[in-house]
Scaffold this motif. Sequence first.
Motif, PDB file in Angstrom:
ATOM      1  N   LYS A 142      29.482  24.000  38.513  1.00 33.36           N
ATOM      2  CA  LYS A 142      30.059  22.974  39.427  1.00 33.36           C
ATOM      3  C   LYS A 142      28.404  22.156  39.587  1.00 33.36           C
ATOM      4  O   LYS A 142      27.608  22.747  40.353  1.00 33.36           O
ATOM      5  CB  LYS A 142      30.732  23.164  41.003  1.00 33.36           C
ATOM      6  N   LEU A 143      28.291  20.847  39.329  1.00 32.11           N
ATOM      7  CA  LEU A 143      27.333  20.146  39.847  1.00 32.11           C
ATOM      8  C   LEU A 143      27.633  18.879  40.672  1.00 32.11           C
ATOM      9  O   LEU A 143      26.733  18.265  40.605  1.00 32.11           O
ATOM     10  CB  LEU A 143      25.791  20.320  38.537  1.00 32.11           C
ATOM     11  N   SER A 238       6.971  20.726  46.919  1.00 33.25           N
ATOM     12  CA  SER A 238       6.740  20.843  45.363  1.00 33.25           C
ATOM     13  C   SER A 238       7.072  20.166  43.904  1.00 33.25           C
ATOM     14  O   SER A 238       7.830  19.226  44.875  1.00 33.25           O
ATOM     15  CB  SER A 238       7.035  22.350  44.986  1.00 33.25           C
ATOM     16  N   ARG A 239       7.017  20.115  42.275  1.00 32.17           N
ATOM     17  CA  ARG A 239       7.933  19.206  42.294  1.00 32.17           C
ATOM     18  C   ARG A 239       9.327  18.993  42.031  1.00 32.17           C
ATOM     19  O   ARG A 239       9.717  20.097  42.531  1.00 32.17           O
ATOM     20  CB  ARG A 239       8.208  20.024  40.520  1.00 32.17           C
ATOM     21  N   ASP A 240      10.086  17.856  42.559  1.00 32.84           N
ATOM     22  CA  ASP A 240      11.030  17.654  42.876  1.00 32.84           C
ATOM     23  C   ASP A 240      12.133  18.404  41.678  1.00 32.84           C
ATOM     24  O   ASP A 240      12.095  18.535  40.690  1.00 32.84           O
ATOM     25  CB  ASP A 240      11.818  16.452  42.377  1.00 32.84           C
ATOM     26  N   ASP A 241      13.593  18.866  42.311  1.00 30.07           N
ATOM     27  CA  ASP A 241      14.323  19.520  41.364  1.00 30.07           C
ATOM     28  C   ASP A 241      15.428  19.214  40.552  1.00 30.07           C
ATOM     29  O   ASP A 241      16.074  18.379  41.351  1.00 30.07           O
ATOM     30  CB  ASP A 241      14.955  20.665  42.906  1.00 30.07           C
ATOM     31  N   VAL A 242      15.788  19.554  39.866  1.00 29.94           N
ATOM     32  CA  VAL A 242      16.278  18.259  38.650  1.00 29.94           C
ATOM     33  C   VAL A 242      17.856  19.659  39.257  1.00 29.94           C
ATOM     34  O   VAL A 242      17.832  20.468  38.819  1.00 29.94           O
ATOM     35  CB  VAL A 242      16.403  18.949  37.013  1.00 29.94           C
ATOM     36  N   ILE A 243      18.365  18.264  39.405  1.00 28.73           N
ATOM     37  CA  ILE A 243      20.185  18.932  39.738  1.00 28.73           C
ATOM     38  C   ILE A 243      20.968  19.110  38.585  1.00 28.73           C
ATOM     39  O   ILE A 243      21.988  19.630  38.082  1.00 28.73           O
ATOM     40  CB  ILE A 243      21.543  18.277  40.954  1.00 28.73           C
ATOM     41  N   ILE A 267      26.065  17.514  34.779  1.00 29.34           N
ATOM     42  CA  ILE A 267      26.342  18.679  33.840  1.00 29.34           C
ATOM     43  C   ILE A 267      25.088  18.876  34.155  1.00 29.34           C
ATOM     44  O   ILE A 267      24.120  18.281  34.855  1.00 29.34           O
ATOM     45  CB  ILE A 267      26.607  18.335  32.420  1.00 29.34           C
ATOM     46  N   LYS A 268      24.476  19.795  33.413  1.00 30.22           N
ATOM     47  CA  LYS A 268      23.240  20.800  33.288  1.00 30.22           C
ATOM     48  C   LYS A 268      22.625  19.581  32.117  1.00 30.22           C
ATOM     49  O   LYS A 268      22.308  19.017  31.624  1.00 30.22           O
ATOM     50  CB  LYS A 268      22.930  22.433  32.669  1.00 30.22           C
TER      51      LYS A 268
END
Length: 414
Positions: A142-143, A238-243, A267-268
């Motif tokens: 679940k994203l 740091s580098r932005d997180d990809v959700i 989705i991933k």
Amino acid sequence: DEIPTVVGIFSAFGLVFSVSLFAWICCQRKSSKSNKTPPYKFVHVLKGVDIYPENLNSKKKFGADDKSEAKNKSAMPKNSLHLDLEKRDLNGNFPKTATKMQGSPDPENSSPKHFAERKKDSVSPDSLKSITSLSSEDKQDKLGTLFFSLEYNFEKKAFVVNIKEARGLPAMDEQSMTSDPYIKMTILPEKKHKVKTRVLRKTLDPAFDETFTFYGIPYSQIQDLTLHFMVLSFDRFSRDDVIGEVLIPLAGIELSEGRLLMDREIIKRNVRKSSGRGELLVSLCYQSTTNTLTVVVLKARHLPKSDVSGLSDPYVKVNLYHAKKRISKKKTHVKKCTPNAVFNELFVFDIPCEGLDDISIEFLVLDSDRGSRNEVIGRLTLGSSAEGTGGEHWKEICEYPRRQIAKWHMLCDG
């Protein structure tokens, strides 16, 4: 003749007496000096602990004894703290018996808070394992959901996208258990139109309500386009997180009747490899003795042409990451107007940890453009968690240290 002899004898006795007296005085001073407590500056430098209780919170603590003292400091009154400090020996250390007493507190004198913590820790390992596995599965599956609307304005020949909101996003910050989300949107396949929303702080249900209007797109071309939404969480350090991401092919979507409301599950992110991005030849060598990583950017070939000027002006940016945080960056020189660039530039990185388990390295091939922002041509990541040739290359340099290993890699989409 007798007088000089007597004078010589007395002189010899006087010399012996003065030497022995001087030696006795030196011994007395040395013994009295050894019995004194060393100055505070020496203890402070040696242990890194201030002797004053009010400054213990702001000082750095070194050594096992100081760590155990810090753990039990909250449960100890100020009087006992003074007693413990007085129990230090000449070198500033605690006696071993005091350390044992700190490691095993008296159950009769324990506070109810300690008992509550013990009860919380008494959960069985099986139940903990099931809880963690369920939570990890939920996070992976679940994203969240993205809500948006599409519209075409025939009078202005403009394509209108409204990003409304996202719901149920996962927490990317483990400390605050929240995220700072924003969305990047690109119109594929040309990638000419790139926009992004503002960052909304500390929320898992961001309401953006931002409208983006793209002019000069004929309605007949809408069916050939694809919308790509990238959901990210801003990270200042740091580098932005990809959700995750959402892909919307516009083929079959009818916009002639007015605004269309849509929602899609996030989705991933799928790292898509493209033969049109080109290839990069890099060589790596891990020196286990000096704990350094030598990176040589050798060549790039079959790089795509830029949209305006034809040939690109490529250069390579090398980023070193430790536990997903960038700790070092380098870049090569720019090669003018060529799809097949030869760099031959060497960089040496100091590794902050033993081994390469938490280390990864990223190569960004960019097109230098003075008039606007440099465009990313392709991306390559090498590390223990990398897929394909990137993971294989990393495994080889870990298994064969002190050996320079070079490989060609396909570049991914930037």
